[in-house]
Design a protein around this motif. Structure first.
Motif, PDB file in Angstrom:
ATOM      1  N   ALA A 131       0.801  -1.229   0.000  1.00  0.00           N
ATOM      2  CA  ALA A 131       0.000   0.000   0.000  1.00  0.00           C
ATOM      3  C   ALA A 131       0.832   1.276   0.000  1.00  0.00           C
ATOM      4  CB  ALA A 131      -0.934  -0.004   1.210  1.00  0.00           C
ATOM      5  N   TYR A 132       2.081   1.186   0.470  1.00  0.00           N
ATOM      6  CA  TYR A 132       2.828   2.430   0.627  1.00  0.00           C
ATOM      7  C   TYR A 132       4.109   2.487  -0.204  1.00  0.00           C
ATOM      8  CZ  TYR A 132      -0.554   2.635   4.319  1.00  0.00           C
ATOM      9  OH  TYR A 132      -1.743   2.633   5.012  1.00  0.00           O
ATOM     10  N   LEU A 133       4.173   1.643  -1.240  1.00  0.00           N
ATOM     11  CA  LEU A 133       5.339   1.695  -2.123  1.00  0.00           C
ATOM     12  C   LEU A 133       5.301   2.995  -2.923  1.00  0.00           C
ATOM     13  CD1 LEU A 133       5.427  -1.980  -3.451  1.00  0.00           C
ATOM     14  CD2 LEU A 133       6.562  -0.994  -1.457  1.00  0.00           C
ATOM     15  N   ALA A 134       6.480   3.551  -3.171  1.00  0.00           N
ATOM     16  CA  ALA A 134       6.524   4.811  -3.904  1.00  0.00           C
ATOM     17  C   ALA A 134       7.345   4.638  -5.174  1.00  0.00           C
ATOM     18  CB  ALA A 134       7.162   5.891  -3.032  1.00  0.00           C
ATOM     19  N   ALA A 135       6.925   5.302  -6.229  1.00  0.00           N
ATOM     20  CA  ALA A 135       7.691   5.315  -7.467  1.00  0.00           C
ATOM     21  C   ALA A 135       7.578   6.700  -8.076  1.00  0.00           C
ATOM     22  CB  ALA A 135       7.145   4.277  -8.440  1.00  0.00           C
ATOM     23  N   PRO A 136       8.639   7.173  -8.724  1.00  0.00           N
ATOM     24  CA  PRO A 136       8.566   8.502  -9.341  1.00  0.00           C
ATOM     25  C   PRO A 136       7.422   8.563 -10.350  1.00  0.00           C
ATOM     26  CG  PRO A 136      10.822   7.663  -9.375  1.00  0.00           C
ATOM     27  CD  PRO A 136       9.949   6.535  -8.918  1.00  0.00           C
ATOM     28  N   ASP A 137       6.740   9.674 -10.384  1.00  0.00           N
ATOM     29  CA  ASP A 137       5.651   9.876 -11.333  1.00  0.00           C
ATOM     30  C   ASP A 137       5.691  11.339 -11.744  1.00  0.00           C
ATOM     31  OD1 ASP A 137       3.336  10.373 -12.675  1.00  0.00           O
ATOM     32  OD2 ASP A 137       2.006   9.469 -11.174  1.00  0.00           O
ATOM     33  N   PRO A 138       6.250  11.614 -12.920  1.00  0.00           N
ATOM     34  CA  PRO A 138       6.469  13.010 -13.331  1.00  0.00           C
ATOM     35  C   PRO A 138       5.181  13.817 -13.425  1.00  0.00           C
ATOM     36  CG  PRO A 138       7.355  11.455 -14.952  1.00  0.00           C
ATOM     37  CD  PRO A 138       6.652  10.655 -13.931  1.00  0.00           C
ATOM     38  N   ASP A 139       4.035  13.113 -13.504  1.00  0.00           N
ATOM     39  CA  ASP A 139       2.776  13.841 -13.652  1.00  0.00           C
ATOM     40  C   ASP A 139       2.186  14.304 -12.324  1.00  0.00           C
ATOM     41  OD1 ASP A 139       2.935  13.445 -16.361  1.00  0.00           O
ATOM     42  OD2 ASP A 139       1.872  11.524 -16.249  1.00  0.00           O
ATOM     43  N   ARG A 140       2.805  13.849 -11.220  1.00  0.00           N
ATOM     44  CA  ARG A 140       2.229  14.247  -9.930  1.00  0.00           C
ATOM     45  C   ARG A 140       3.280  14.994  -9.107  1.00  0.00           C
ATOM     46  NH1 ARG A 140       0.778   8.938  -7.330  1.00  0.00           N
ATOM     47  NH2 ARG A 140      -0.023  10.143  -5.580  1.00  0.00           N
ATOM     48  N   PRO A 141       2.813  15.967  -8.332  1.00  0.00           N
ATOM     49  CA  PRO A 141       3.747  16.667  -7.457  1.00  0.00           C
ATOM     50  C   PRO A 141       4.220  15.709  -6.368  1.00  0.00           C
ATOM     51  CG  PRO A 141       1.502  17.308  -6.937  1.00  0.00           C
ATOM     52  CD  PRO A 141       1.422  16.435  -8.159  1.00  0.00           C
ATOM     53  N   LYS A 142       5.477  15.842  -5.978  1.00  0.00           N
ATOM     54  CA  LYS A 142       6.037  14.904  -5.000  1.00  0.00           C
ATOM     55  C   LYS A 142       6.247  15.561  -3.643  1.00  0.00           C
ATOM     56  CE  LYS A 142      10.366  16.652  -4.459  1.00  0.00           C
ATOM     57  NZ  LYS A 142      11.203  16.802  -3.260  1.00  0.00           N
ATOM     58  N   LYS A 143       6.283  14.728  -2.630  1.00  0.00           N
ATOM     59  CA  LYS A 143       6.742  15.165  -1.310  1.00  0.00           C
ATOM     60  C   LYS A 143       7.654  14.073  -0.794  1.00  0.00           C
ATOM     61  CE  LYS A 143       4.084  18.744   0.457  1.00  0.00           C
ATOM     62  NZ  LYS A 143       4.730  20.048   0.595  1.00  0.00           N
ATOM     63  N   TYR A 144       8.832  14.487  -0.330  1.00  0.00           N
ATOM     64  CA  TYR A 144       9.742  13.557   0.312  1.00  0.00           C
ATOM     65  C   TYR A 144       9.706  13.904   1.796  1.00  0.00           C
ATOM     66  CZ  TYR A 144      14.280  11.108   1.131  1.00  0.00           C
ATOM     67  OH  TYR A 144      15.295  10.290   1.572  1.00  0.00           O
ATOM     68  N   VAL A 145       9.089  13.019   2.568  1.00  0.00           N
ATOM     69  CA  VAL A 145       8.975  13.225   4.012  1.00  0.00           C
ATOM     70  C   VAL A 145       9.920  12.256   4.697  1.00  0.00           C
ATOM     71  CG1 VAL A 145       7.458  13.135   6.027  1.00  0.00           C
ATOM     72  CG2 VAL A 145       6.567  13.903   3.815  1.00  0.00           C
ATOM     73  N   LEU A 146      10.776  12.769   5.546  1.00  0.00           N
ATOM     74  CA  LEU A 146      11.754  11.902   6.179  1.00  0.00           C
ATOM     75  C   LEU A 146      11.855  12.226   7.662  1.00  0.00           C
ATOM     76  CD1 LEU A 146      13.970   9.746   5.684  1.00  0.00           C
ATOM     77  CD2 LEU A 146      15.578  11.622   5.368  1.00  0.00           C
ATOM     78  N   VAL A 147      11.788  11.173   8.467  1.00  0.00           N
ATOM     79  CA  VAL A 147      12.029  11.321   9.897  1.00  0.00           C
ATOM     80  C   VAL A 147      13.375  10.669  10.162  1.00  0.00           C
ATOM     81  CG1 VAL A 147      11.109  10.968  12.208  1.00  0.00           C
ATOM     82  CG2 VAL A 147       9.560  11.103  10.265  1.00  0.00           C
ATOM     83  N   MET A 148      14.205  11.327  10.955  1.00  0.00           N
ATOM     84  CA  MET A 148      15.556  10.817  11.205  1.00  0.00           C
ATOM     85  C   MET A 148      15.526   9.335  11.543  1.00  0.00           C
ATOM     86  SD  MET A 148      17.226  13.911  13.386  1.00  0.00           S
ATOM     87  CE  MET A 148      17.281  15.565  12.688  1.00  0.00           C
ATOM     88  N   TYR A 149      16.350   8.566  10.838  1.00  0.00           N
ATOM     89  CA  TYR A 149      16.347   7.121  11.071  1.00  0.00           C
ATOM     90  C   TYR A 149      16.917   6.811  12.449  1.00  0.00           C
ATOM     91  CZ  TYR A 149      21.286   6.829   9.341  1.00  0.00           C
ATOM     92  OH  TYR A 149      22.631   6.948   9.140  1.00  0.00           O
ATOM     93  N   PRO A 150      16.503   5.675  13.019  1.00  0.00           N
ATOM     94  CA  PRO A 150      16.906   5.396  14.393  1.00  0.00           C
ATOM     95  C   PRO A 150      18.234   4.671  14.491  1.00  0.00           C
ATOM     96  CG  PRO A 150      15.345   3.751  13.683  1.00  0.00           C
ATOM     97  CD  PRO A 150      15.524   4.698  12.521  1.00  0.00           C
ATOM     98  N   TYR A 151      18.878   4.797  15.647  1.00  0.00           N
ATOM     99  CA  TYR A 151      19.978   3.926  15.992  1.00  0.00           C
ATOM    100  C   TYR A 151      19.348   2.707  16.660  1.00  0.00           C
ATOM    101  CZ  TYR A 151      24.065   1.854  17.941  1.00  0.00           C
ATOM    102  OH  TYR A 151      25.034   0.945  18.222  1.00  0.00           O
ATOM    103  N   PRO A 152      19.553   1.513  16.108  1.00  0.00           N
ATOM    104  CA  PRO A 152      18.852   0.335  16.647  1.00  0.00           C
ATOM    105  C   PRO A 152      19.500  -0.187  17.931  1.00  0.00           C
ATOM    106  CG  PRO A 152      20.157  -0.286  14.742  1.00  0.00           C
ATOM    107  CD  PRO A 152      20.379   1.181  14.948  1.00  0.00           C
TER     108      PRO A 152
END
Length: 824
Positions: A23-44
Motif C-alpha cells: 500500500a505504501y510503495l513509492a515510485a517517481p511519477d512526473p505527472d504528480r507533485p512529490k513530497k519527500y517526508v523523512l524522519v531521522m532514522y533510528p539507531y537500533p
RNA sequence: GCCGAAGUGGCGGAAUGGUAUACGCGCUGGUCUCAAAAACCAGUGGGGUAAAACCCCGUGCCGGUUCGAGUCCGGCCUUCGGCACCA
C-alpha cells in the motif's frame, strides 16, 4: 449489536493487508507533485522507545495527509547501524556487534510495523550493509580527491588503561573514562579530517535558503560556526626579533595591551624557556596542571586563571611599547593563532589574569557616560565607547576606531584584517571496529594511497571478536590490514581506523531515492525527482552536528556536479523530548516506558493518538499513564459512535430526511468547521489541537443523536468526516470503521474531505458586550448581524445600561460578528 | 557568562490585540445496576453569599502602550535546553 473494539485483531489484520497490497510503495511519477517526508532514522539499540513513537507518528500524520491531498509521497525508513553501543553491548553481553545490531533491527522494525507507519519498506537500508558503506567509502575517496579529506594532528581524549581514543560523550563530567574510570588524558594523534571549514561561509550564507527551519536551529548553527571579524597583528619578540601573530576582534583596544599570552601548547613556550632550568621546570609544572588532563576537564571546571611569565617581552607595533609574555591556561592553541594580545581593561579574562599577576591595566575605551579608572575597576569594560590614550585615535568612537586602526596596520604592514571561525574541521577517524573502514592504504614507497574505486567496498571483517578491553581488533588482524599497494604492488598496510558514524548519516537521505543502485551512491534521475527532502523531522539534539554535516555533504555533492540544489532539507521540524517525572527517559534513571506494552494492551492507534495529543511537537512533553487511558476512551467513543449512533439506527431505518432544520444546520456547521480547522492545524503541525477539534466533532455527533430529530444525510456527513479526519492519526481503527460503514477501498486513499466556507460559519454567534473593556453581557445573535444592529443591541441590554448609568458614552468600538465595547 | 525556549486551573495543555482556562485527564454529582465497573448526562479557577442572580480577584513579578493585554513594549525573577575562557 455493537461489535467489540478489539484493537489486536484490527491492527493485525490491516498491518498484514497493507503489507500484502504494498500500500505504501513509492515510485517517481512526473505527472504528480512529490513530497519527500523523512524522519531521522533510528539507531537500533533495542525495541522502539517513546521518542521514536513521537517522531514517527508525527511524520506519519503528514505522510498520510499529503497522500490524500494528491502528493506522490516518498517515506522511507532505515537504520543507523554502525556505532559504539553495539561494541559496548558486545563486550558486556559477549555477543557480536553485528548480531546485536541485527537483532535490534528486528525488534525495532517489528515495533514500527505494528505502529502502522506508512513506510515504503522496499527501500529499507542499513548503514552497516556493505552495499551501503561501499558508498560511504566512495564519498571518502571523493573528499580525498577534492583535497577535503586530509590527515592531521588532533588533540583527543585518550584513556591510558583502555589504550584508545574516546568520544567526548564517553568522558564523564569528572574527566574519567566511562568504561574503566581511569582519568582521561589529552593526547595528540594523527587523524583523518574532513575540511568542513572550507564551507564555513557557504554554510552560513545558505542559511538564507532555509526559510522554513526553526530559528533556534539556525541560531545554534550560526553560533557553532562562530564567524568573527577582526585583525591579525604582528608583535615582535624583543630577544630575537621574530614576529608573533595574534588575532583580535578588537583592534580598537590595541593601545591598551599590557601583556601578551601564548597557549600552553604553543611551540614558542618551549623555545623561550629553553636554557633556564628554573623556568623550564616551572613551565613543566604548569603544563602538568593544565595540559596533563584533557582540555575537556580544563574547561569544564570554571578554572581559575593560571600562567607562567616566560621572561621575555614583545613590542606592540602601534606604540612601540614593550610588554611581558606569559603562557596562560585559558589560551586555546586551536583558535586563532594560539597567541593573544591581552587588554585587561577591556577583556574580562585578561582583567582577571592581570589582577592575579599584578600586571598594569590601561584604560583605552571610555564609556559614554563614565570615567573609568584602572585602579578602581572591578571588571573589564567590554562595550564600545570613546578611544583614549590611543595616540592619533583619541576622541574617536571605538566602533569607527576598529576600521581606522585596521587601515593603520595595513598601511604599515603591521597586520591585516582577518576573519576567524569557531568551527573546526571534522575529525572522522575512530579507533573502532564497528564502523565503515577508511579506504586508505599506507605504502612505504608510495605513501598514502587511496583504495581504487573498483576495489570498494573495503569489507569490514565480521568474523572478529570485540576485545574485552574495548580496543578495535582490526590493527591485530593481518588478513585485514596486510594488503598489496594498489600502485606499486609491494606489501602495504591498510588504515585500521573506521569512520565516525555521523559520516554514514550525512548522506543516507540520498540513498533512499534509489537504495538498490549499483552504479553510484544514488541515481541522479531519481534524485532529481525526489530530492531535496521536503519535510525533515527529528529531535532537537541533532540541531548542530548531524544537520550541519548533512548540509556540508550536500554542498560537496553539489560541487561534484551530481545535484543542482545546495541544501538537503527544505523544511525542518524539531521534536521535543518525551519526559517522565520531569526527566528525560533513560535506562540509567530507570524511568523508561516502552511502546510495546502499550501497543499490546491498548493498541497502536491509542498510543499514536495520545502522543500526538499530548502537546505541541516542538516542546518536551510529560508522559502520563492516565492520559493514555483517555486516548483509548476516546477511540472507544468513536467506535461506539459509528456503531450505536449511526450503523444500528440506520439499519433500523430510524432516520428520515429534512428533519429539524436548525439542529441539522448546527451539526453541519460543526462538521464543516472541524474539517477546516483540522486541515489548517495539520498544515501547521498543530496536531494536538487538530485532535481536539475532532473530539469536539464527536461530542457534537453524540449531542445531535441524543435527542430530537436526526437528518440522515447530515449524520452521514458528520460521521464520515470523523473517520476521514482521524485516519492519519489512527489508521487502523479508521480503516476498520470505513469498511464497517460499507465503503469501498481504503480510507487512506480517499480524497481529503473538503468544506463549505458558508456552512463552516455558524448560524448563531455569541455577541460580547463590554463596558470600558469589561465583559458585562453575552447575547446570542444571528451570525449575519450588521454592525449597527450589534451596537443597538449592546446599548439596549440591561446589564450594559446598568454600568453605563448616567455616564456619557464617549466611544463605541465594534468588532464585526464578535464584540461591542462601550467606552464611558 | 552567552544563546535559545518556556512560565496560564489539581494535571497535560487552548486562545489572528477582542468571551482567559477550548480539548483531554482527574475529581464531584446524576442515570443505568442487586451492587460495582464500563457507558451516557451534568458540574468543576479563587473569593464574597445559605443559595442564586450578581460582584470582585485572577495567565511568574513591576511598570508602560491601548477602548481593550496571556498576547505588544521596557525592566526583572524562575525553570529547562544548548554552548561554554573562541581573544
Amino acid at each position: 449489536m455493537t461489535p467489540e473494539y478489539d484493537h489486536r485483531a484490527i491492527e493485525e489484520k490491516w498491518m498484514e493487508r497493507w503489507e500484502e497490497e504494498g500500500a505504501y510503495l513509492a515510485a517517481p511519477d512526473p505527472d504528480r507533485p512529490k513530497k519527500y517526508v523523512l524522519v531521522m532514522y533510528p539507531y537500533p539499540s533495542g525495541p522502539a522507545h517513546m521518542g521514536h513513537v513521537a517522531n514517527y507518528s508525527l511524520g506519519d500524520v503528514l505522510v498520510r495527509y499529503y497522500r490524500r491531498i494528491g502528493f506522490n509521497v516518498l517515506n522511507p525508513m532505515g537504520y543507523d547501524a554502525f556505532g559504539l553501543p553495539a561494541e559496548n553491548a558486545a563486550i558486556s553481553e559477549g555477543s557480536h556487534p553485528a548480531t546485536w545490531t541485527r537483532n535490534n533491527i528486528e525488534l525495532i522494525s517489528r515495533d514500527l510495523k505494528r505502529l502502522g507507519y506508512a513506510y515504503d519498506w522496499s527501500r529499507e537500508i542499513s548503514t552497516c550493509d556493505p552495499e551501503y558503506y561501499r558508498w560511504t567509502q566512495w564519498f571518502f575517496l571523493k573528499m580525498y580527491q577534492l583535497g577535503l579529506a586530509y590527515k592531521g594532528d588532533a588533540e583527543a581524549n585518550w584513556c591510558p588503561s583502555c589504550g584508545t581514543v574516546l568520544a567526548n560523550e564517553q568522558v564523564l563530567s569528572d574527566g574519567s573514562c566511562e568504561r574503566c574510570g581511569t582519568n582521561v588524558v589529552s593526547r595528540w594523534l594523527n587523524q583523518w579530517f574532513f575540511k568542513i571549514t572550507h564551507y564555513a561561509d557557504a554554510l552560513l550564507e545558505d542559511m538564507e535558503l532555509l526559510e522554513e527551519w526553526p530559528e533556534r536551529v539556525l541560531t545554534m548553527q550560526r553560533n557553532w560556526i562562530g564567524k568573527s571579524h577582526g585583525a591579525e597583528v604582528d608583535f615582535t619578540l624583543e630577544s630575537t626579533g621574530e614576529t608573533i601573530r595574534v588575532y583580535t576582534t578588537r583592534p580598537d583596544t590595541l593601545y591598551g595591551v599590557t601583556f601578551f599570552l601564548l597557549a600552553p601548547e604553543h611551540p614558542l613556550v618551549d623555545k623561550l624557556a629553553a636554557g633556564d632550568a628554573e623556568l623550564e621546570s616551572e613551565v613543566a609544572e604548569f603544563r602538568e596542571r593544565v595540559g596533563g588532563v584533557s582540555s575537556f576537564e580544563r574547561t569544564a571546571l570554571e578554572a581559575e586563571k593560571d600562567g607562567v611569565f616566560l621572561g621575555d617581552y614583545v613590542i606592540n607595533p602601534v606604540n612601540g611599547e614593550s610588554v611581558p609574555v606569559y603562557t596562560a591556561n585559558f589560551v586555546l592553541i586551536e583558535y586563532g593563532t594560539g597567541a593573544v594580545m591581552a587588554v585587561p581593561a577591556h577583556d574580562q579574562r585578561d582583567f582577571e589574569f592581570a589582577r592575579k599577576f599584578d600586571i598594569p591595566i590601561e584604560v583605552v575605551i571610555q564609556p559614554p557616560d563614565g570615567d573609568l579608572n584602572s585602579e578602581a575597576m572591578t571588571e573589564a569594560y567590554e562595550d564600545p565607547g570613546t578611544m583614549v590614550n590611543s595616540g592619533e585615535f583619541d576622541g574617536l568612537p571605538s566602533v569607527l576606531g576598529i576600521e581606522d586602526v585596521c587601515d593603520l596596520l595595513e598601511s604599515n604592514g603591521w597586520g591585516e584584517r582577518a576573519v576567524n571561525y569557531r568551527l573546526r574541521d571534522w575529525l572522522v577517524s575512530r579507533q573502532r571496529y564497528w564502523g565503515a573502514p577508511i579506504p586508505i592504504i599506507y605504502c612505504d614507497s608510495c605513501g598514502t594511497v587511496p583504495v581504487p574505486e573498483d576495489d570498494l567496498p573495503v569489507l569490514l571483517p565480521e568474523d572478529l571478536d570485540v576485545r574485552n578491553d574495548g580496543r578495535s581488533p582490526l590493527p591485530l588482524e593481518k588478513s585485514f590490514f596486510e594488503v598489496a599497494c594498489p600502485r606499486c604492488g609491494e606489501d602495504a598496510r591498510r588504515e585500521t581506523d573506521t569512520m565516525d558514524t555521523f559520516v554514514d548519516s550525512s548522506w543516507y537521505y540520498f540513498r533512499f531515492v534509489s537504495p538498490q543502485d549499483r552504479e553510484g551512491p544514488f541515481d541522479t534521475g531519481d534524485a532529481e525527482y525526489w530530492m531535496p527532502v521536503d519535510q525533515y523531522i527529528g529531535g532537537i539534539e541533532h540541531a548542530i552536528l548531524h544537520l550541519l554535516y548533512s548540509r556540508f555533504f550536500t554542498k560537496v555533492i553539489y560541487d561534484l556536479g551530481l545535484i543542482d540544489f545546495k541544501e538537503p532539507f527544505s523544511r525542518l521540524l524539531c521534536q521535543g523530548m518525551i519526559i517522565l517525572d520531569g526527566a528525560k527517559m533513560s535506562k540509567s534513571k530507570g524511568n523508561v516506558v516502552t511502546p510495546g506494552e502499550y501497543i499490546d494492551r491498548l493498541g497502536a492507534d491509542t498510543l499514536r493518538l495520545y502522543i500526538l495529543f499530548l502537546g505541541p511537537p516542538e516542546l518536551s512533553k510529560e508522559w502520563s499513564d492516565q492520559g493514555v487511558e483517555g486516548a483509548r476512551k476516546f477511540l472507544s467513543r468513536v467506535w461506539r459512535m459509528v456503531h450505536e449512533r449511526y450503523l444500528t439506527p440506520m439499519e433500523n431505518g430510524e432516520f428520515g430526511r429534512g428533519a429539524d432544520e436548525h439542529r441539522g444546520r448546527a451539526m453541519r456547521s460543526i462538521t464543516h468547521c472541524t474539517i477546516k480547522n483540522v486541515t489548517a492545524d495539520i498544515e501547521e503541525f498543530a496536531f494536538n489541537t487538530a485532535v481536539s477539534f475532532i473530539m469536539e466533532l464527536v461530542n457534537g455527533v453524540y449531542r445531535y443523536t441524543s435527542g430530537g430529530d436526526v437528518d440522515r444525510e447530515v449524520l452521514v456527513e458528520s460521521v464520515e468526516a470523523v473517520v476521514n479526519l482521524l485516519a492519519p492519526f489512527t489508521p487502523f481503527i479508521c480503516e476498520e470503521l470505513w469498511q464497517a460503514m460499507g465503503k469501498q477501498g481504503s480510507v487512506h486513499q480517499q480524497p481529503w474531505p473538503s468544506f463549505d466556507e458558508e456552512l463552516a460559519r455558524p448560524e448563531k454567534i455569541t455577541l460580547v458586550v463590554q463596558v470600558n473593556g469589561r465583559v458585562r453581557e453575552r447575547i446570542i445573535v444571528p451570525s449575519d448581524i450588521s454592525d449597527e444592529e450589534m451596537k443597538a443591541m449592546a446599548l439596549e441590554c440591561e446589564n450594559a445600561r446598568k454600568f453605563i448609568g448616567e455616564k456619557e458614552i464617549r466611544k463605541v468600538i465594534i468588532v464585526p460578528g464578535k464584540l461591542v465595547n462601550i467606552v464611558v
